[in-house]
Design a protein around this motif. Structure first.
Motif, mmCIF file in Angstrom:
data_model
loop_
_atom_site.group_PDB
_atom_site.id
_atom_site.type_symbol
_atom_site.label_atom_id
_atom_site.label_comp_id
_atom_site.label_asym_id
_atom_site.label_seq_id
_atom_site.Cartn_x
_atom_site.Cartn_y
_atom_site.Cartn_z
ATOM 1 N N ASP A 214 0.826 -1.203 0.000
ATOM 2 C CA ASP A 214 0.000 0.000 0.000
ATOM 3 C C ASP A 214 0.862 1.256 0.000
ATOM 4 O O ASP A 214 0.808 2.052 0.913
ATOM 5 C CB ASP A 214 -0.931 -0.028 1.217
ATOM 6 C CG ASP A 214 -1.968 1.055 1.146
ATOM 7 O OD1 ASP A 214 -2.380 1.422 0.041
ATOM 8 O OD2 ASP A 214 -2.363 1.544 2.222
ATOM 9 N N GLY A 215 1.669 1.446 -0.986
ATOM 10 C CA GLY A 215 2.547 2.598 -1.083
ATOM 11 C C GLY A 215 3.803 2.201 -1.822
ATOM 12 O O GLY A 215 3.974 1.057 -2.215
ATOM 13 N N ILE A 216 4.677 3.165 -1.999
ATOM 14 C CA ILE A 216 5.907 2.897 -2.748
ATOM 15 C C ILE A 216 7.100 2.876 -1.797
ATOM 16 O O ILE A 216 7.002 3.282 -0.645
ATOM 17 C CB ILE A 216 6.119 3.945 -3.869
ATOM 18 C CG1 ILE A 216 6.299 5.373 -3.290
ATOM 19 C CG2 ILE A 216 4.966 3.943 -4.849
ATOM 20 C CD1 ILE A 216 7.690 5.857 -3.376
ATOM 21 N N THR A 217 8.226 2.420 -2.313
ATOM 22 C CA THR A 217 9.489 2.490 -1.589
ATOM 23 C C THR A 217 10.255 3.697 -2.114
ATOM 24 O O THR A 217 10.495 3.816 -3.313
ATOM 25 C CB THR A 217 10.313 1.206 -1.799
ATOM 26 O OG1 THR A 217 9.565 0.103 -1.281
ATOM 27 C CG2 THR A 217 11.655 1.292 -1.097
ATOM 28 N N LEU A 218 10.614 4.582 -1.204
ATOM 29 C CA LEU A 218 11.410 5.760 -1.534
ATOM 30 C C LEU A 218 12.817 5.521 -1.007
ATOM 31 O O LEU A 218 13.004 5.288 0.192
ATOM 32 C CB LEU A 218 10.807 7.008 -0.891
ATOM 33 C CG LEU A 218 11.639 8.280 -0.987
ATOM 34 C CD1 LEU A 218 11.787 8.731 -2.441
ATOM 35 C CD2 LEU A 218 11.019 9.385 -0.131
ATOM 36 N N THR A 219 13.788 5.553 -1.905
ATOM 37 C CA THR A 219 15.189 5.418 -1.528
ATOM 38 C C THR A 219 15.839 6.784 -1.651
ATOM 39 O O THR A 219 15.714 7.443 -2.688
ATOM 40 C CB THR A 219 15.910 4.410 -2.445
ATOM 41 O OG1 THR A 219 15.215 3.163 -2.376
ATOM 42 C CG2 THR A 219 17.358 4.214 -2.027
ATOM 43 N N VAL A 220 16.511 7.223 -0.599
ATOM 44 C CA VAL A 220 17.202 8.510 -0.608
ATOM 45 C C VAL A 220 18.694 8.240 -0.466
ATOM 46 O O VAL A 220 19.130 7.626 0.512
ATOM 47 C CB VAL A 220 16.710 9.429 0.522
ATOM 48 C CG1 VAL A 220 17.451 10.767 0.478
ATOM 49 C CG2 VAL A 220 15.205 9.637 0.433
ATOM 50 N N VAL A 221 19.456 8.677 -1.460
ATOM 51 C CA VAL A 221 20.911 8.526 -1.454
ATOM 52 C C VAL A 221 21.505 9.885 -1.095
ATOM 53 O O VAL A 221 21.239 10.877 -1.779
ATOM 54 C CB VAL A 221 21.432 8.059 -2.829
ATOM 55 C CG1 VAL A 221 22.950 7.938 -2.811
ATOM 56 C CG2 VAL A 221 20.776 6.746 -3.232
ATOM 57 N N ILE A 222 22.275 9.928 -0.021
ATOM 58 C CA ILE A 222 22.922 11.161 0.414
ATOM 59 C C ILE A 222 24.404 11.014 0.118
ATOM 60 O O ILE A 222 25.083 10.178 0.718
ATOM 61 C CB ILE A 222 22.657 11.427 1.904
ATOM 62 C CG1 ILE A 222 21.153 11.510 2.133
ATOM 63 C CG2 ILE A 222 23.371 12.697 2.351
ATOM 64 C CD1 ILE A 222 20.742 11.400 3.569
ATOM 65 N N GLU A 223 24.876 11.794 -0.823
ATOM 66 C CA GLU A 223 26.270 11.715 -1.274
ATOM 67 C C GLU A 223 27.129 12.751 -0.551
ATOM 68 O O GLU A 223 26.632 13.788 -0.111
ATOM 69 C CB GLU A 223 26.354 11.983 -2.779
ATOM 70 C CG GLU A 223 25.607 10.994 -3.630
ATOM 71 C CD GLU A 223 25.677 11.336 -5.107
ATOM 72 O OE1 GLU A 223 25.576 10.387 -5.897
ATOM 73 O OE2 GLU A 223 25.824 12.520 -5.476
#
Length: 139
Positions: free
Chosen positions: A23-32
């Motif tokens: 019930d929703g998406i996967t959000l991936t946040v890459v912090i460089e």
């Protein structure tokens, strides 16, 4: 008969639980470009109501490690969001500023806008739809 009813009930519960997990998406946040191992990296996923306030919808407090930090947020519902991140090198849980008002610690915001002064939600917003997505932010 009881066995059949139990099996059907178990099947329905399994389908319902799987539907809730999707019930929703996967959000991936890459912090460089985390420059050093000092302090923590503080980050938050916001909607318009929580943006630039103490707590986001989901917040993270990760030990700083030089290099890249990857964060995953599950079951993010469709809508408009913003993401903020601060390398709190001195672990005082806030952004430190120079006398002229410029930040002393590394930070990044979704939207890649560089306004003079604090960003607005419109500067930083992004839209979550029905597919998993990735944001890349750089200190």
């Amino acid at each position: 008969m009881k066995k059949l009813l139990f099996t059907i009930a178990l099947f329905v519960m399994t389908i319902t639980m799987n539907a809730q997990e999707k019930d929703g998406i996967t959000l991936t946040v890459v912090i460089e470009n985390v420059l050093n191992n000092e302090g923590h990296v503080l980050s938050a996923l916001h909607n318009e109501a929580t943006f630039m306030k103490a707590e986001g919808l989901e917040t993270r407090h990760n030990k700083a490690e030089a290099g890249e930090l990857i964060l995953t947020f599950e079951n993010v519902q469709p809508g408009k969001y913003a993401f903020s991140v601060l390398h709190d090198a001195n672990d005082n849980n806030s952004m430190d500023f120079q006398n002229n008002g410029m930040p002393m610690e590394d930070y990044a915001m979704s939207g890649n806008s560089m306004p003079m002064g604090p960003p607005t939600f419109n500067d930083a917003k992004f839209t979550v739809e029905n597919e998993d997505m990735q944001l890349t932010l750089r200190f």
